[in-house]
Scaffold this motif. Structure first.
Motif, PDB file in Angstrom:
ATOM      1  N   ALA A  91     -11.629   6.314   1.387  1.00 17.05           N
ATOM      2  CA  ALA A  91     -11.088   8.237   1.491  1.00 17.05           C
ATOM      3  C   ALA A  91     -11.910   7.900   2.663  1.00 17.05           C
ATOM      4  O   ALA A  91     -10.716   9.399   3.057  1.00 17.05           O
ATOM      5  CB  ALA A  91     -12.776   8.205   0.773  1.00 17.05           C
ATOM      6  N   VAL A  92     -12.609   6.784   3.201  1.00 19.39           N
ATOM      7  CA  VAL A  92     -13.061   7.923   4.824  1.00 19.39           C
ATOM      8  C   VAL A  92     -11.457   6.733   5.407  1.00 19.39           C
ATOM      9  O   VAL A  92     -11.155   7.187   6.580  1.00 19.39           O
ATOM     10  CB  VAL A  92     -13.928   6.466   5.424  1.00 19.39           C
ATOM     11  N   GLY A  93     -10.826   6.424   4.948  1.00 19.72           N
ATOM     12  CA  GLY A  93      -9.603   5.162   5.791  1.00 19.72           C
ATOM     13  C   GLY A  93      -8.695   6.495   6.179  1.00 19.72           C
ATOM     14  O   GLY A  93      -7.497   6.420   6.498  1.00 19.72           O
ATOM     15  N   GLN A  94      -8.287   6.617   4.598  1.00 18.72           N
ATOM     16  CA  GLN A  94      -6.917   7.776   4.179  1.00 18.72           C
ATOM     17  C   GLN A  94      -7.085   9.201   5.700  1.00 18.72           C
ATOM     18  O   GLN A  94      -6.097   9.889   6.340  1.00 18.72           O
ATOM     19  CB  GLN A  94      -6.842   8.504   3.059  1.00 18.72           C
ATOM     20  N   ALA A 176     -12.397  -3.283   3.927  1.00 19.40           N
ATOM     21  CA  ALA A 176     -11.812  -3.455   3.230  1.00 19.40           C
ATOM     22  C   ALA A 176     -10.853  -2.301   2.945  1.00 19.40           C
ATOM     23  O   ALA A 176      -9.420  -2.521   2.518  1.00 19.40           O
ATOM     24  CB  ALA A 176     -11.922  -4.649   1.870  1.00 19.40           C
ATOM     25  N   GLY A 177     -11.395  -1.310   1.848  1.00 15.17           N
ATOM     26  CA  GLY A 177     -11.413  -0.814   1.339  1.00 15.17           C
ATOM     27  C   GLY A 177     -10.642   0.481   2.395  1.00 15.17           C
ATOM     28  O   GLY A 177      -9.636   1.684   2.548  1.00 15.17           O
ATOM     29  N   ILE A 178     -11.234   0.495   3.682  1.00 17.23           N
ATOM     30  CA  ILE A 178     -10.688   2.033   4.623  1.00 17.23           C
ATOM     31  C   ILE A 178      -9.138   0.698   5.009  1.00 17.23           C
ATOM     32  O   ILE A 178      -8.235   1.709   5.687  1.00 17.23           O
ATOM     33  CB  ILE A 178     -10.866   1.290   6.038  1.00 17.23           C
ATOM     34  N   ILE A 179      -9.073  -0.518   5.241  1.00 14.71           N
ATOM     35  CA  ILE A 179      -8.047  -1.272   5.774  1.00 14.71           C
ATOM     36  C   ILE A 179      -6.923  -0.944   4.368  1.00 14.71           C
ATOM     37  O   ILE A 179      -5.737  -0.841   4.767  1.00 14.71           O
ATOM     38  CB  ILE A 179      -8.338  -2.538   5.789  1.00 14.71           C
ATOM     39  N   GLU A 180      -7.043  -1.026   3.328  1.00 15.73           N
ATOM     40  CA  GLU A 180      -6.389  -0.894   2.196  1.00 15.73           C
ATOM     41  C   GLU A 180      -6.048   1.004   2.545  1.00 15.73           C
ATOM     42  O   GLU A 180      -4.547   1.176   2.125  1.00 15.73           O
ATOM     43  CB  GLU A 180      -6.896  -0.709   0.949  1.00 15.73           C
ATOM     44  N   ALA A 181      -6.601   1.802   2.629  1.00 13.22           N
ATOM     45  CA  ALA A 181      -6.031   2.717   2.671  1.00 13.22           C
ATOM     46  C   ALA A 181      -5.492   3.252   3.606  1.00 13.22           C
ATOM     47  O   ALA A 181      -3.832   4.101   3.787  1.00 13.22           O
ATOM     48  CB  ALA A 181      -7.001   3.769   2.729  1.00 13.22           C
ATOM     49  N   VAL A 182      -5.389   2.181   4.461  1.00 11.79           N
ATOM     50  CA  VAL A 182      -4.396   2.754   5.796  1.00 11.79           C
ATOM     51  C   VAL A 182      -3.315   2.066   5.828  1.00 11.79           C
ATOM     52  O   VAL A 182      -2.448   2.470   6.100  1.00 11.79           O
ATOM     53  CB  VAL A 182      -5.048   1.934   7.294  1.00 11.79           C
ATOM     54  N   LEU A 183      -3.605   1.003   4.562  1.00 12.42           N
ATOM     55  CA  LEU A 183      -1.991   0.139   4.636  1.00 12.42           C
ATOM     56  C   LEU A 183      -1.285   0.611   3.534  1.00 12.42           C
ATOM     57  O   LEU A 183       0.163   1.090   3.280  1.00 12.42           O
ATOM     58  CB  LEU A 183      -2.266  -0.918   4.003  1.00 12.42           C
ATOM     59  N   ASP A 184      -1.923   1.852   2.608  1.00 13.75           N
ATOM     60  CA  ASP A 184      -1.617   2.721   1.960  1.00 13.75           C
ATOM     61  C   ASP A 184      -0.761   3.286   2.079  1.00 13.75           C
ATOM     62  O   ASP A 184       0.344   4.144   1.884  1.00 13.75           O
ATOM     63  CB  ASP A 184      -2.645   3.059   0.599  1.00 13.75           C
ATOM     64  N   GLY A 185      -1.230   4.307   2.807  1.00 13.76           N
ATOM     65  CA  GLY A 185      -0.691   5.377   3.992  1.00 13.76           C
ATOM     66  C   GLY A 185       0.399   5.098   4.137  1.00 13.76           C
ATOM     67  O   GLY A 185       1.778   6.151   4.199  1.00 13.76           O
ATOM     68  N   HIS A 186       0.697   4.326   4.968  1.00 16.95           N
ATOM     69  CA  HIS A 186       2.437   3.314   5.905  1.00 16.95           C
ATOM     70  C   HIS A 186       2.741   3.295   4.649  1.00 16.95           C
ATOM     71  O   HIS A 186       3.465   2.339   5.207  1.00 16.95           O
ATOM     72  CB  HIS A 186       1.599   2.374   7.251  1.00 16.95           C
ATOM     73  N   CYS A 187       2.741   3.361   3.223  1.00 13.53           N
ATOM     74  CA  CYS A 187       3.446   2.753   2.030  1.00 13.53           C
ATOM     75  C   CYS A 187       3.424   1.467   2.807  1.00 13.53           C
ATOM     76  O   CYS A 187       4.882   0.634   1.971  1.00 13.53           O
ATOM     77  CB  CYS A 187       5.214   3.287   2.446  1.00 13.53           C
ATOM     78  N   PHE A 188       2.506   0.066   2.873  1.00 16.36           N
ATOM     79  CA  PHE A 188       2.644  -1.014   2.289  1.00 16.36           C
ATOM     80  C   PHE A 188       1.777  -0.866   0.927  1.00 16.36           C
ATOM     81  O   PHE A 188      -0.181  -1.576   1.297  1.00 16.36           O
ATOM     82  CB  PHE A 188       1.749  -1.493   3.720  1.00 16.36           C
ATOM     83  N   PRO A 189       1.689  -0.660   0.236  1.00 22.60           N
ATOM     84  CA  PRO A 189       0.816  -0.725  -1.428  1.00 22.60           C
ATOM     85  C   PRO A 189       0.275  -2.678  -0.939  1.00 22.60           C
ATOM     86  O   PRO A 189       0.305  -3.153  -0.645  1.00 22.60           O
ATOM     87  CB  PRO A 189       1.328  -0.573  -1.933  1.00 22.60           C
TER      88      PRO A 189
END
Lengths: 226, 146
Positions: A91-94, A176-189
């Motif tokens: 949620a923070v990463g998004q 790790a969650g923050i990183i995951e959100a940033v990757l997901d946001g840019h369409c790199f699931p």
């Protein structure tokens, strides 16, 4: 949609539920909005207001410690707890992602390549959150779809002492969650996990293992061909 | 639809191609009154046009690193302009005259408002935006630039 607990909810839906305390809910007939005491909404704050302000480490440590404790009450094991921390970080990463790009203004770029987005995370994002770059960014030699970002001394772990029976736990799961959100946001699931990987110099060294979904590599291969 | 002043249809699309917010407004430029002049049958066409442009955006989003993709699609006399945020939220504007720069400025203001919405801890990505303040500010931005 009554599940939306936004403070900006209109008065018509709010009044049907339990009536809000009059002290904080200043209902005006003209706009039908609820305002805070200062009558300012989130839209009146400038997004750069907190850009240079810093949070004291002790306040952060206390809040983070509370968060871990809170998460721990609701889970069954170490893996579950890490998942919970990961979600908090997500949620923070998004939010951070959009805020960072907004602050870049006209020069803001969306990253479209794997290497570009990983560098964005280990440089810009890491510096914005922790005021330092991530220590290394490496590719896992054996696996095509895995990358590692390492942090020699993650600030989230500084004041966390893990009990023996939970030795598997690494609270870096939050990052790790923050990183995951940033990757997901840019369409790199991708799946991002935090692992403790100490060396002689840094006993608290943490590695964030990034495993991309197959479609990301497939797309990247297509881009190379074009 | 080719009246004296132009009309705009604006929609924010979430990451799952779900609409988060939509609005219609008319131009204030050239003595316009800001009231959308869409004919009744055009209003649902706008939604179709916006929806069909999503495929074009998916094609184009990998070719450019810019957030503002300019016009991404054209249907008869209507254009679709798109702004794509880092979190893959799309701002779409359906319009009948071409003007890249004012639309870019409008999108920049919308992005500012969207970020502020996102800063609200009770708001989550892909949730519909129902704030009246947001609505008012969007319309103010439209009045300023479009």
């Amino acid at each position: 949609m009554n599940r939306d607990p936004s403070p900006f909810r209109t008065a018509s839906t709010a009044s049907t539920a339990t009536s809000p305390t009059p002290k904080y809910a200043n209902l005006t007939a003209s706009t039908n909005l609820r305002y805070s005491l200062t009558r300012k909404s989130i839209y009146d704050r400038h997004l750069n207001r907190t850009k240079t302000s810093e949070l004291s480490k002790s306040a952060f440590a206390f809040l983070f410690g509370e968060m871990v404790q809170y998460a721990q009450k609701k889970v069954y094991g170490v893996q579950d707890l890490e998942k919970k921390l990961n979600l908090h970080g997500y949620a923070v990463g998004q939010r951070f992602l959009e805020l960072l790009l907004w602050r870049d203004g006209r020069t803001a770029k969306r990253e479209t390549r794997i290497l570009g987005i990983l560098q964005f995370i280990s440089h810009q994002l890491y510096r914005a959150i922790f005021q330092k770059q991530a220590d290394t960014l490496e590719k896992v030699r054996e696996n095509e779809d895995e990358y590692m970002i390492s942090d020699n001394d993650p600030v989230v772990n500084t004041y966390i002492s893990v009990p023996k029976e939970m030795s598997q736990l690494n609270c870096g799961a939050f990052i790790a969650g923050i990183i995951e959100a940033v990757l997901d946001g840019h369409c790199f699931p991708a799946k991002v996990t935090a692992h403790t990987a100490p060396n002689e110099m840094w006993p608290g060294r943490t590695v964030f293992l990034i495993k991309f979904e197959p479609e990301v590599l497939e797309r990247e291969a297509l881009r190379v061909g074009s | 639809m080719a009246g004296s002043s132009t009309s705009y249809y604006f929609v924010i699309i979430g990451t799952k191609d779900n609409p988060l917010y939509e609005a219609e407004f008319g131009s204030f430029k050239q003595g316009g009154d800001g009231i959308p002049k869409f004919r009744e049958e055009q209003r649902h066409m706008n939604q179709f046009i916006a929806h069909s442009s999503l495929d074009c955006i998916e094609d184009q989003q990998w070719a450019s690193k810019e957030m503002y993709l300019k016009t991404v699609d054209k249907f008869n006399n209507t254009w679709v302009s798109c702004f794509l945020t880092g979190g893959n939220i799309k701002f779409l504007l359906v319009h009948d005259t071409r003007s890249d720069e004012p639309i870019r400025q409008f999108f920049a203001d919308v992005y500012d408002l969207y970020c502020k919405t996102l800063m609200n801890p009770f708001y989550e990505v892909n949730m519909a935006i129902r704030s009246q303040t947001f609505d008012q500010k969007i319309k103010a931005a439209a009045k300023k630039y479009l």
